[in-house]
Structures are given as structure tokens and as C-alpha cells.
Design an enzyme around this catalytic site. Structure first.
Site, PDB file in Angstrom:
ATOM      1  N   SER A 200     -50.387  51.434  52.353  1.00  0.00           N
ATOM      2  CA  SER A 200     -49.923  50.028  52.272  1.00  0.00           C
ATOM      3  C   SER A 200     -49.020  50.090  53.871  1.00  0.00           C
ATOM      4  CB  SER A 200     -48.658  50.260  51.402  1.00  0.00           C
ATOM      5  OG  SER A 200     -47.589  51.317  51.658  1.00  0.00           O
ATOM      6  N   TYR A 201     -49.469  51.053  54.567  1.00  0.00           N
ATOM      7  CA  TYR A 201     -48.742  51.128  55.941  1.00  0.00           C
ATOM      8  C   TYR A 201     -49.617  50.145  56.985  1.00  0.00           C
ATOM      9  CZ  TYR A 201     -46.042  54.857  54.321  1.00  0.00           C
ATOM     10  OH  TYR A 201     -45.232  55.669  53.582  1.00  0.00           O
ATOM     11  N   GLY A 202     -49.309  49.237  57.424  1.00  0.00           N
ATOM     12  CA  GLY A 202     -50.132  48.263  58.257  1.00  0.00           C
ATOM     13  C   GLY A 202     -51.016  47.356  57.433  1.00  0.00           C
TER      14      GLY A 202
END
Length: 323
Positions: free
Chosen positions: A53-55
């Protein structure tokens, strides 16, 4: 069965990269981040933690893509020791065990290599407990298939952890790690939930994220010099009561010829956790590395423990942290 997962004493949390990516990614940062990665690996920091879910959004999982690229291009002698951990988010549309298998496959494709440690990013027990079990079964399936070396959890409390542990034990799948928010300003998971003792009993390694309390334990901020936005509002509430703790950190840092942040990270290591401080610049990475290769003594740890216990307002706990 996959080979045993070996974890180093300290890792690097790429959540910092993820936040930067979410709030306006600039490709000019790539070379700097590669240099940060190389410096970390060259100094024995070989655990790198990220999440699918990062970036996200238009960046399409850029954090994992960059991390995989950095690992491939790294020339450090111990590059074969690199351990990449990612957290799979239990998004509302992920409802089946196959959804987690597909999510891990997507992470592996972005990384350009298999995931070493796959983790459930958070528990849905607080709002949709029925959703969680199929997703956890999917994580265990990944171990059975040999796609990953180990499985871990994030933001789980003792009650939920023991339930999941029993389910995985019945399948012959060990839980390798548990990741929680832990620092001198966030001792709740250990002092109140007793997670360190439980993890020790179950053979689970505790990973400490945000070991510098969003930068509050670096010593660079004061009531007159606050970061912008919501972080500044939070710091304004906590910093006045945290002054004695910061003073204690400063005194120990001075006597040790270390920095405040290095003492704060070393305290996490002394507590038997693997801290994963974020780093976006070479200076930040060098600061983090300086927490390795030495140990606080029992008297210093006791002083810090007492100072931390007296802080009237501590860090806000993650909303997804279960009991």
C-alpha cells in the site's frame, strides 16, 4: 518447506519512502535512495520493510518497485544477505485466501524477486473479524507453496496473536515476526499488552516500527520548532511533557559520544526488538547505522525506562492495533 528466515539486528523501514511517494514522488530521488540503500547494506543493515500500500494509486506500488531495483543494483559484498519484507493490506475487496496469494504474486513482480517475509499489514478484528481468517489462510498457503521464507503479522495484540498462532501452528506454519509501534514514547505494546514476553514464549521476533516516534526522539524539534501539518499539532501536545525524557537521552548521548536518535534506537535493540527506522537521506541512514556496534548498559536502560514511564502524554496508538 522453505529455508529458515534469518533476520539481522536492525532493519530499514521503507514506510518513509512510501509516504514520500504518496505525497508527490520525484524521480530525482531515485539515485539518493539507491545510495541510502547501498550504505545500509554495506554496514550490515539488510532487512528492508515495505508494503503493497506504499506508493499506491497512480504510482502503482512504486515503493516495492524501487526496493527491488535497489536490491538488484546493489554491489555491497553482503548483498546476498538482503531480506525484503512486505506487508499485504487487508483491503475491503480482499476477501479470499486467493486474494492474498495474488497480492503477494503482484508484490513479487514489482520487486523482481520473491518476497522473503510476507506480513499481514493489520488485523481486521476491530471492524470485520470475519474477513481476516481467509486472508491469514492465504498467507499460510504462501509458506506451504515455498513462495516465501516466512510469515509475520503487524499491529496484533496478545489475544488476537494467540488465536492466529494456534491456527498457524495447526498447519505447521510458524509466525516469524510481529511488527508493532514501539519506542520510548510508545511502550504500550510491551508494558501494557505484554507482547514481548508473549513473543518470546512463542518464538516470534518483535519488530519495532517508528522507533524514533515520527522524529520526536531525534532532538531536532522543540515547542518553538515544530514540523508542519498534523505532525506538528501532535508534537505540540507531547513535547512539553517529554522534555525530561529528551534530557535523559541527551545526557546519555553526550556521555556515549552518540546522538539522541542513536541512543533511542539502541534502546529498542536492548529491549530485544528489531527497530526499522526510516531513512530518505544519507545523513539519516548514517545516523541510524550509528546505533549499531555498541550497547547501553543496564543503568542507562533503567534511567530511560523511568523517564519514559513519567511522560504524561505519549504517541497515539495505531487505530488498527488490536488487543
Amino acid at each position: 518447506m522453505p529455508q529458515t528466515l534469518t533476520l539481522p539486528k536492525m532493519g530499514c523501514g521503507t514506510w518513509a519512502w512510501g509516504n514520500r511517494l504518496l505525497w508527490g514522488y520525484d524521480e530525482s530521488m531515485d539515485a539518493q535512495l539507491q545510495a541510502v540503500f547501498n550504505l545500509c547494506v554495506g554496514n550490515g543493515v539488510t532487512l528492508f520493510d515495505t508494503g503493497d500500500s506504499y506508493g499506491t494509486g497512480r504510482l502503482n506500488g512504486r515503493s516495492e518497485t524501487l526496493l527491488g531495483q535497489f536490491a538488484r543494483d546493489c554491489l555491497a559484498p553482503n548483498r546476498n544477505s538482503i531480506c525484503i519484507a512486505t506487508k499485504l493490506a487487508p483491503f475491503p475487496w480482499r476477501l479470499t485466501r486467493q486474494a492474498m496469494i495474488s497480492a503477494c504474486d503482484a508484490s513479487a513482480r514489482r520487486l523482481g524477486r520473491n518476497v522473503d517475509l510476507v506480513q499481514m499489514h493489520w488485523s481486521t478484528a476491530n471492524y470485520a473479524p470475519w474477513q481476516e481468517w481467509p486472508l491469514l489462510d492465504g498467507l499460510a498457503d504462501l509458506v506451504d507453496r515455498g513462495w516465501v521464507k516466512g510469515v509475520g503479522l503487524s499491529n496484533y495484540g496478545p489475544k488476537r496473536l494467540q488465536k492466529v498462532y494456534r491456527r498457524f501452528r495447526d498447519r505447521g506454519v510458524p509466525i516469524q515476526t510481529l511488527q508493532v509501534q514501539y519506542s520510548l514514547l510508545s511502550t504500550y505494546p510491551v508494558t501494557e499488552l505484554g507482547l514481548k514476553d508473549l513473543c518470546d514464549a512463542l518464538g516470534i521476533q518483535l519488530i519495532a516500527y517508528s522507533p524514533l516516534a515520527l522524529g520526536m526522539l531525534t532532538g531536532k524539534y522543540s515547542e518553538k520548532q515544530l514540523p508542519r501539518g498534523l505532525r506538528g499539532l501532535l508534537f505540540k501536545q507531547i513535547l512539553p511533557g517529554a522534555r525530561p525524557l529528551l534530557g535523559c537521552l541527551e545526557a546519555i548521548a553526550r556521555s556515549r559520544h552518540k546522538t539522541i536518535s542513536q541512543v533511542a534506537i539502541n534502546w529498542c535493540i536492548a529491549k530485544g526488538t528489531i527497530p526499522i527506522p526510516g531513512a530518505k537521506t544519507l545523513a539519516q541512514a548514517q545516523q541510524n547505522i550509528g546505533a549499531l556496534g555498541w550497547q547501553l548498559d543496564s543503568g542507562e536502560i533503567a534511567e530511560l525506562d523511568k523517564a519514559a514511564a513519567r511522560v504524561p502524554k505519549t504517541m497515539v496508538q495505531n487505530n488498527f492495533q488490536t488487543r
